[in-house]
Write a protein that holds these residues in place. Structure first.
Motif, PDB file in Angstrom:
ATOM      1  N   ALA A  11       0.838  -1.208   0.000  1.00  0.00           N
ATOM      2  CA  ALA A  11       0.000   0.000   0.000  1.00  0.00           C
ATOM      3  C   ALA A  11       0.868   1.251   0.000  1.00  0.00           C
ATOM      4  O   ALA A  11       0.566   2.229  -0.697  1.00  0.00           O
ATOM      5  CB  ALA A  11      -0.923  -0.009   1.214  1.00  0.00           C
ATOM      6  N   GLY A  12       1.951   1.239   0.785  1.00  0.00           N
ATOM      7  CA  GLY A  12       2.858   2.383   0.804  1.00  0.00           C
ATOM      8  C   GLY A  12       3.476   2.623  -0.555  1.00  0.00           C
ATOM      9  O   GLY A  12       3.606   3.779  -1.005  1.00  0.00           O
ATOM     10  N   ALA A  13       3.838   1.532  -1.245  1.00  0.00           N
ATOM     11  CA  ALA A  13       4.397   1.655  -2.595  1.00  0.00           C
ATOM     12  C   ALA A  13       3.364   2.188  -3.566  1.00  0.00           C
ATOM     13  O   ALA A  13       3.667   3.030  -4.426  1.00  0.00           O
ATOM     14  CB  ALA A  13       4.900   0.284  -3.059  1.00  0.00           C
ATOM     15  N   LEU A  14       2.139   1.709  -3.416  1.00  0.00           N
ATOM     16  CA  LEU A  14       1.038   2.143  -4.289  1.00  0.00           C
ATOM     17  C   LEU A  14       0.767   3.643  -4.111  1.00  0.00           C
ATOM     18  O   LEU A  14       0.686   4.390  -5.092  1.00  0.00           O
ATOM     19  CB  LEU A  14      -0.198   1.326  -3.933  1.00  0.00           C
ATOM     20  N   PHE A  15       0.626   4.057  -2.856  1.00  0.00           N
ATOM     21  CA  PHE A  15       0.327   5.462  -2.588  1.00  0.00           C
ATOM     22  C   PHE A  15       1.485   6.369  -3.005  1.00  0.00           C
ATOM     23  O   PHE A  15       1.279   7.432  -3.594  1.00  0.00           O
ATOM     24  CB  PHE A  15       0.002   5.664  -1.101  1.00  0.00           C
ATOM     25  N   GLY A  16       2.714   5.969  -2.688  1.00  0.00           N
ATOM     26  CA  GLY A  16       3.873   6.791  -3.041  1.00  0.00           C
ATOM     27  C   GLY A  16       4.067   6.905  -4.538  1.00  0.00           C
ATOM     28  O   GLY A  16       4.336   7.983  -5.067  1.00  0.00           O
ATOM     29  N   GLY A  17       3.935   5.775  -5.245  1.00  0.00           N
ATOM     30  CA  GLY A  17       4.071   5.806  -6.698  1.00  0.00           C
ATOM     31  C   GLY A  17       3.001   6.650  -7.355  1.00  0.00           C
ATOM     32  O   GLY A  17       3.250   7.335  -8.357  1.00  0.00           O
ATOM     33  N   SER A  18       1.794   6.616  -6.794  1.00  0.00           N
ATOM     34  CA  SER A  18       0.695   7.427  -7.337  1.00  0.00           C
ATOM     35  C   SER A  18       0.972   8.918  -7.163  1.00  0.00           C
ATOM     36  O   SER A  18       0.634   9.725  -8.026  1.00  0.00           O
ATOM     37  CB  SER A  18      -0.619   7.049  -6.645  1.00  0.00           C
ATOM     38  N   ILE A  19       1.580   9.278  -6.044  1.00  0.00           N
ATOM     39  CA  ILE A  19       1.903  10.687  -5.796  1.00  0.00           C
ATOM     40  C   ILE A  19       3.050  11.147  -6.682  1.00  0.00           C
ATOM     41  O   ILE A  19       3.129  12.326  -7.052  1.00  0.00           O
ATOM     42  CB  ILE A  19       2.259  10.893  -4.309  1.00  0.00           C
ATOM     43  N   PHE A  20       3.941  10.236  -7.076  1.00  0.00           N
ATOM     44  CA  PHE A  20       5.075  10.604  -7.928  1.00  0.00           C
ATOM     45  C   PHE A  20       4.607  11.353  -9.176  1.00  0.00           C
ATOM     46  O   PHE A  20       5.145  12.404  -9.526  1.00  0.00           O
ATOM     47  CB  PHE A  20       5.850   9.354  -8.333  1.00  0.00           C
ATOM     48  N   GLY A  21       3.626  10.813  -9.870  1.00  0.00           N
ATOM     49  CA  GLY A  21       3.143  11.467 -11.092  1.00  0.00           C
ATOM     50  C   GLY A  21       2.459  12.778 -10.810  1.00  0.00           C
ATOM     51  O   GLY A  21       2.622  13.761 -11.543  1.00  0.00           O
ATOM     52  N   ASP A  22       1.670  12.811  -9.723  1.00  0.00           N
ATOM     53  CA  ASP A  22       1.023  14.064  -9.338  1.00  0.00           C
ATOM     54  C   ASP A  22       2.075  15.132  -9.052  1.00  0.00           C
ATOM     55  O   ASP A  22       1.864  16.317  -9.302  1.00  0.00           O
ATOM     56  CB  ASP A  22       0.164  13.822  -8.091  1.00  0.00           C
TER      57      ASP A  22
END
Length: 469
Positions: free
Chosen positions: A409-420
């Motif tokens: 979940a941490g990887a998912l949330f962090g990766g999603s914020i990367f593009g933002d």
């Protein structure tokens, strides 16, 4: 219908064109048109019609409309604050008279701290932090690229690390939609915060840069330019509304900044409380943003009339003048939102996920989830959309393979914020630039080496943690 490889072309082309032409309007329009052409089976007339109507349909979303309307209201607010002497008064108090902020380092830290404190909404953080900190940064010759970097790094990354707003409900929703039991979701979310390596590195990394005043790459060149020539932007660039000198009869008054900004923040908190039924955690972030902008502008208008700076009609005229300065940014947001809808219709996210998550070792799942989330979010410019896509793919895999769900979940949330955080078509990218006065392409160019470093470190950490946890 599956569009396969073609679903990736519009967002990639948009990003490439934006970097090459340095014209976001044309790039976004071409990207939306190409996406519409693919959806219309290459019928050019239908594609053009769908493109034009797509912009109209974008305004059918209340969330999109509120963000764009709030941007215009913020433009009107900042214009009145500048004209009434609020900006000059604030700079005089913080830099000149009391000397609270005496250096670039102090200005950077002030901007960082303000961004961290406004953690309820990425959009609100970008607008308030950028607008309030800009006069101080400008006075101390902080290049607009550095200011935009700090403002952007403390927006959505902080919202995910301190999800005490609508983000809490959204992130719990993504966890439960991915198969996490409802009674366990809040615990998994709390554990994932410490494992969200990218957001932690971004927020703490930009603080380290501010403290040490050590830069590299294009950002170092921007700092040297500002130091030697005093130019806060690359020659010929203009990234946001230029600061307006106060009118002759207006005296420097810091209260003309503190009162409307204070009203904005107080109204946001009050609206979150009311709409959340007594809990700001359950409140409506969008309604809070709209009400906050409206009330703060109303307070500023009353101050201008009470101080006899403008008549009522004069205040309204100045409001429209300030809002007009934000029109280019509003249209970029409109185009960006439409691009997001087009990418969603093409099912780009699921296509990328199927490629990268097809063959893997269980221990490498968190690392691959982070990489795929980074690619999807960068291509689409949306963190929420990426979370929605990846949660139903990655979390069930973690549960089935026995991989740490909080780590995934941490990887998912962090990766999603990367593009933002890094995509030129992200709404927070646009807002960070508009409020700090930075050109969008210059912002992407100067912050990318730092973001790439944070992402590379995160990949290594997820690779190691996958085997340890």
């Amino acid at each position: 219908m599956q569009y396969g490889f073609w679903s990736v072309i519009p967002p990639i082309l948009t990003i490439v064109l934006a970097l090459v032409t340095k014209n976001v309007f044309i790039s976004l329009f071409i990207g939306v048109f190409l996406g519409s052409a693919i959806l219309a089976d290459w019928n050019v007339v239908v594609a053009l019609n769908d493109t034009l109507n797509g912009f109209v349909k974008t305004m059918g979303s209340s969330g999109n409309t509120i963000v764009i309307a709030s941007m215009l209201l913020i433009g009107a607010l900042i214009h009145l604050i500048e004209k009434s002497g609020g900006i000059d008064g604030f700079v005089e108090m913080m830099v000149e008279k009391r000397g609270v902020i005496k250096s670039k380092r102090a200005a950077n830290i002030f901007t960082w701290l303000l961004g961290v404190l406004i953690f309820t909404s990425g959009s609100l953080s970008c607008m308030v932090t950028g607008s309030v900190a800009r006069p101080v940064n400008d006075a101390l010759k902080v290049p607009h690229e550095k200011a935009a970097f700090i403002v952007h790094a403390t927006s959505t990354p902080v919202c995910v690390l301190i999800p005490l707003s609508g983000w809490l409900a959204a992130m719990i929703g993504y966890l439960t939609s991915g198969g996490v039991a409802e009674e366990e979701a809040i615990g998994v979310l709390i554990q994932s915060i410490a494992l969200n390596f990218y957001c932690l590195l971004a927020v703490l990394g930009v603080l380290v840069v501010a403290l040490l005043q050590k830069d590299f790459g294009p950002m170092k060149a921007a700092e040297e330019r500002a130091l030697k020539s005093g130019e806060l932007d690359e020659p010929g660039r203009r990234g946001g509304e230029e600061a307006q000198a106060r009118i002759s009869k207006a005296k420097p008054r810091a209260t003309n900044l503190f009162l409307p900004i204070g009203a904005l923040l107080a109204t946001v908190i009050a609206t979150l409380y009311v709409t959340g039924g007594g809990s700001i955690l359950k409140g409506s972030g969008m309604n809070s943003l709209l009400w906050g902008c409206f009330v703060s502008l109303l307070v500023m208008g009353i101050l201008c009339v009470a101080e006899k700076l403008y008549t009522l009609n004069g205040v309204i005229d100045e409001m429209f003048a300030g809002a007009a300065g934000m029109l280019p940014i509003a249209f970029i947001l409109l185009f960006g939102f439409t691009m997001g809808t087009t990418v969603k219709a093409l099912d780009t996210g699921n296509y990328l996920s199927s490629i990268f998550l097809g063959h893997l070792s269980p221990a490498l799942l968190p690392m691959l989830v982070f990489i795929v989330s980074c690619l999807i979010s960068f291509a689409t410019g949306t963190s929420m959309g990426t979370m929605a896509i990846m949660s139903v793919i990655a979390l069930p895999m973690a549960l089935n393979l026995g991989v740490s769900v909080p780590l995934t979940a941490g990887a998912l949330f962090g990766g999603s914020i990367f593009g933002d955080h890094t995509s030129p078509i992200s709404d927070t990218t646009i807002m960070s630039c508009s409020t700090t006065g930075c050109d969008i392409i210059d912002h992407i160019k100067t912050q990318s080496p730092y973001c790439a470093l944070f992402a590379a470190a995160s990949i290594i950490l997820y690779a190691a943690a996958g085997f340890i946890l």
